[in-house]
Design an enzyme around this catalytic site. Structure first.
Site, PDB file in Angstrom:
ATOM      1  N   LYS A  44       8.453  -4.681   6.128  1.00  5.07           N
ATOM      2  CA  LYS A  44       9.436  -5.711   6.500  1.00  5.07           C
ATOM      3  C   LYS A  44       9.219  -7.004   5.710  1.00  5.07           C
ATOM      4  O   LYS A  44      10.153  -7.552   5.124  1.00  5.07           O
ATOM      5  CB  LYS A  44       9.366  -6.007   8.013  1.00  5.07           C
TER       6      LYS A  44
ATOM      7  N   ARG B 278      10.613  -7.964  19.485  1.00  5.35           N
ATOM      8  CA  ARG B 278       9.639  -6.876  19.559  1.00  5.35           C
ATOM      9  C   ARG B 278       9.577  -6.263  20.955  1.00  5.35           C
ATOM     10  O   ARG B 278       8.783  -5.346  21.174  1.00  5.35           O
ATOM     11  CB  ARG B 278       8.258  -7.432  19.217  1.00  5.35           C
TER      12      ARG B 278
ATOM     13  N   ARG C 159      -3.838  -3.681   2.773  1.00  7.43           N
ATOM     14  CA  ARG C 159      -3.025  -4.904   2.649  1.00  7.43           C
ATOM     15  C   ARG C 159      -3.879  -6.145   2.406  1.00  7.43           C
ATOM     16  O   ARG C 159      -4.882  -6.371   3.053  1.00  7.43           O
ATOM     17  CB  ARG C 159      -2.184  -5.103   3.916  1.00  7.43           C
TER      18      ARG C 159
ATOM     19  N   ARG D 127      -6.053  -9.849   6.635  1.00  6.57           N
ATOM     20  CA  ARG D 127      -5.794 -10.318   7.991  1.00  6.57           C
ATOM     21  C   ARG D 127      -6.775  -9.693   8.968  1.00  6.57           C
ATOM     22  O   ARG D 127      -7.099  -8.519   8.878  1.00  6.57           O
ATOM     23  CB  ARG D 127      -4.343  -9.984   8.388  1.00  6.57           C
TER      24      ARG D 127
ATOM     25  N   ARG E 197      -2.227  -2.015  17.517  1.00  7.49           N
ATOM     26  CA  ARG E 197      -0.884  -2.484  17.154  1.00  7.49           C
ATOM     27  C   ARG E 197       0.107  -1.323  17.092  1.00  7.49           C
ATOM     28  O   ARG E 197       1.263  -1.471  17.485  1.00  7.49           O
ATOM     29  CB  ARG E 197      -0.928  -3.209  15.812  1.00  7.49           C
TER      30      ARG E 197
HETATM   31  P1  ADP Z   1       5.244  -5.391   7.586  1.00  8.82           P
HETATM   32  O1  ADP Z   1       5.741  -6.791   7.324  1.00  8.82           O
HETATM   33  O2  ADP Z   1       6.336  -4.481   8.062  1.00  8.82           O
HETATM   34  O3  ADP Z   1       4.035  -5.347   8.453  1.00  8.82           O
HETATM   35  P2  ADP Z   1       4.378  -5.460   4.786  1.00  8.82           P
HETATM   36  O4  ADP Z   1       5.595  -5.848   4.020  1.00  8.82           O
HETATM   37  O5  ADP Z   1       3.335  -6.467   5.002  1.00  8.82           O
HETATM   38  O6  ADP Z   1       4.811  -4.776   6.180  1.00  8.82           O
HETATM   39  O7  ADP Z   1       3.759  -4.179   4.040  1.00  8.82           O
HETATM   40  C1  ADP Z   1       2.553  -3.570   4.496  1.00  8.82           C
HETATM   41  C2  ADP Z   1       1.701  -3.149   3.304  1.00  8.82           C
HETATM   42  O8  ADP Z   1       2.345  -2.091   2.595  1.00  8.82           O
HETATM   43  C3  ADP Z   1       1.478  -4.250   2.263  1.00  8.82           C
HETATM   44  O9  ADP Z   1       0.181  -4.057   1.737  1.00  8.82           O
HETATM   45  C4  ADP Z   1       2.555  -3.979   1.207  1.00  8.82           C
HETATM   46  O10 ADP Z   1       2.136  -4.424  -0.082  1.00  8.82           O
HETATM   47  C5  ADP Z   1       2.672  -2.480   1.259  1.00  8.82           C
HETATM   48  N1  ADP Z   1       4.044  -1.980   1.030  1.00  8.82           N
HETATM   49  C6  ADP Z   1       5.210  -2.542   1.450  1.00  8.82           C
HETATM   50  N2  ADP Z   1       6.273  -1.756   1.109  1.00  8.82           N
HETATM   51  C7  ADP Z   1       5.755  -0.661   0.475  1.00  8.82           C
HETATM   52  C8  ADP Z   1       6.336   0.528  -0.111  1.00  8.82           C
HETATM   53  N3  ADP Z   1       7.660   0.736  -0.100  1.00  8.82           N
HETATM   54  N4  ADP Z   1       5.496   1.431  -0.669  1.00  8.82           N
HETATM   55  C9  ADP Z   1       4.151   1.217  -0.665  1.00  8.82           C
HETATM   56  N5  ADP Z   1       3.549   0.132  -0.135  1.00  8.82           N
HETATM   57  C10 ADP Z   1       4.331  -0.810   0.444  1.00  8.82           C
HETATM   58  P1  ADP Z   2       3.116  -6.954  11.317  1.00 10.17           P
HETATM   59  O1  ADP Z   2       2.607  -7.036   9.944  1.00 10.17           O
HETATM   60  O2  ADP Z   2       2.412  -6.076  12.243  1.00 10.17           O
HETATM   61  O3  ADP Z   2       4.584  -6.682  11.370  1.00 10.17           O
HETATM   62  P2  ADP Z   2       3.329  -9.722  12.196  1.00 10.17           P
HETATM   63  O4  ADP Z   2       2.803 -10.605  11.143  1.00 10.17           O
HETATM   64  O5  ADP Z   2       4.794  -9.614  12.357  1.00 10.17           O
HETATM   65  O6  ADP Z   2       2.686  -8.298  12.004  1.00 10.17           O
HETATM   66  O7  ADP Z   2       2.726 -10.140  13.608  1.00 10.17           O
HETATM   67  C1  ADP Z   2       1.348 -10.379  13.783  1.00 10.17           C
HETATM   68  C2  ADP Z   2       1.043 -10.578  15.250  1.00 10.17           C
HETATM   69  O8  ADP Z   2       1.763 -11.719  15.755  1.00 10.17           O
HETATM   70  C3  ADP Z   2       1.456  -9.442  16.176  1.00 10.17           C
HETATM   71  O9  ADP Z   2       0.485  -8.407  16.231  1.00 10.17           O
HETATM   72  C4  ADP Z   2       1.599 -10.179  17.520  1.00 10.17           C
HETATM   73  O10 ADP Z   2       0.340 -10.458  18.085  1.00 10.17           O
HETATM   74  C5  ADP Z   2       2.211 -11.502  17.086  1.00 10.17           C
HETATM   75  N1  ADP Z   2       3.690 -11.471  17.087  1.00 10.17           N
HETATM   76  C6  ADP Z   2       4.527 -11.582  16.007  1.00 10.17           C
HETATM   77  N2  ADP Z   2       5.807 -11.501  16.385  1.00 10.17           N
HETATM   78  C7  ADP Z   2       5.801 -11.319  17.736  1.00 10.17           C
HETATM   79  C8  ADP Z   2       6.814 -11.141  18.715  1.00 10.17           C
HETATM   80  N3  ADP Z   2       8.122 -11.153  18.403  1.00 10.17           N
HETATM   81  N4  ADP Z   2       6.421 -10.969  20.008  1.00 10.17           N
HETATM   82  C9  ADP Z   2       5.129 -10.980  20.367  1.00 10.17           C
HETATM   83  N5  ADP Z   2       4.127 -11.131  19.487  1.00 10.17           N
HETATM   84  C10 ADP Z   2       4.441 -11.303  18.183  1.00 10.17           C
END
Ligand code: ADP
Ligand code: ADP
Ligand code: ZN
Length: 212
Positions: free
Chosen positions: A13, A87, A126, A159, A170
């Site tokens: 995302k 969420r 990541r 992280r 998670r």
């Molecule tokens: P989210 O925001 O949904 O938690 P991230 O965008 O942070 O996900 O992506 C999670 C990890 O996967 C990061 O290390 C990112 O560089 C990697 N990543 C994201 N999209 C892809 C993809 N299409 N193929 C392989 N790795 C990806």
């Molecule tokens: P991810 O890479 O898992 O998509 P985020 O960076 O979006 O992670 O979120 C990190 C953490 O922040 C979550 O594990 C949760 O603790 C908190 N968080 C983020 N968005 C929300 C939400 N909409 N509701 C509750 N907790 C949240």
């Protein structure tokens, strides 16, 4: 225009949101990023949220709903891209109510579908920019200079919640508390599924098509 990104932790995302927001002049509202900024600034909200985040639990709904509500109005852009919110079904319902009051609604919700095996691989590798929050990956998405952000030059970090134990929690929290949100948007009728398991570029193309 209001777009909602849905999908498990690690689904891609944040990666896609950075590019899409730039291309379409959208305000990228990522609740995880907003929370990490509160933690870094040691605000009362940040201090209250940190323990939940480190464990990989959700921060309580009332805190999150309050955080997002004030930011939905009058963005200096062509729209909003919500990443990481809602969420829970309670958050989705509160969002609908706030939007209805403002005479608007969610235009598209996008579900990034990725298998659990791939999610674990992605989160384990990541690295994140602590300044602009851009995500990288040890093998799938390396920065040009080792351990430095391409966009702002900051030193990348791991992280706390990308450690295996928090990741396991998670994914469990996602399955129980967030998957019902998919059903919510399916009923509303604006949900589009994108195969998030493809390359970053291929996902970007499908996403552009899904948004139209
Ligand atoms: P989210 O925001 O949904 O938690 P991230 O965008 O942070 O996900 O992506 C999670 C990890 O996967 C990061 O290390 C990112 O560089 C990697 N990543 C994201 N999209 C892809 C993809 N299409 N193929 C392989 N790795 C990806
Ligand atoms: P991810 O890479 O898992 O998509 P985020 O960076 O979006 O992670 O979120 C990190 C953490 O922040 C979550 O594990 C949760 O603790 C908190 N968080 C983020 N968005 C929300 C939400 N909409 N509701 C509750 N907790 C949240
Ligand atoms: Zn950066």
């Amino acid at each position: 225009m209001l777009i909602v990104f849905l999908g498990a932790p690690g689904a891609g995302k944040g990666t896609q949101a950075k590019t899409l927001a730039q291309k379409q002049n959208l305000t990228h509202l990522a609740t995880g990023d907003l929370l990490r900024a509160e933690v870094a600034a040691a605000t009362a909200l940040g201090l209250a949220a940190k323990a939940f985040m480190d464990r990989g639990d959700l921060v309580p709904d009332d805190v999150m709903i309050g955080m997002i509500k004030g930011r939905l109005e009058g963005p200096d852009s062509d729209g909003i891209l919500l990443d990481g919110f809602p969420r829970t079904v309670a958050q989705a319902t509160a969002l609908d109510e706030a939007l209805t009051t403002a005479n608007t609604s969610v235009d598209r919700s996008i579900f990034f579908k990725v298998s659990e095996e791939e999610l674990v691989r992605r989160l384990a590798g990541r690295a994140t920019c602590p300044n602009c929050q851009r995500p990288y990956h040890d093998t799938f998405n390396k920065p040009q200079n080792t351990d430095k952000c391409d966009d702002c030059g900051s030193d990348l970090i791991r992280r706390e919640d990308d450690k295996p134990e928090a990741v396991r929690n998670r994914l469990k929290v996602y399955a129980t508390q967030t998957t019902p949100v998919l059903e919510h948007y399916q009923k509303v009728g604006n949900l589009v599924e994108v195969d998030g398991e493809q390359s970053i570029d291929a996902v970007q193309e499908d996403l552009a098509a899904a948004i139209g």
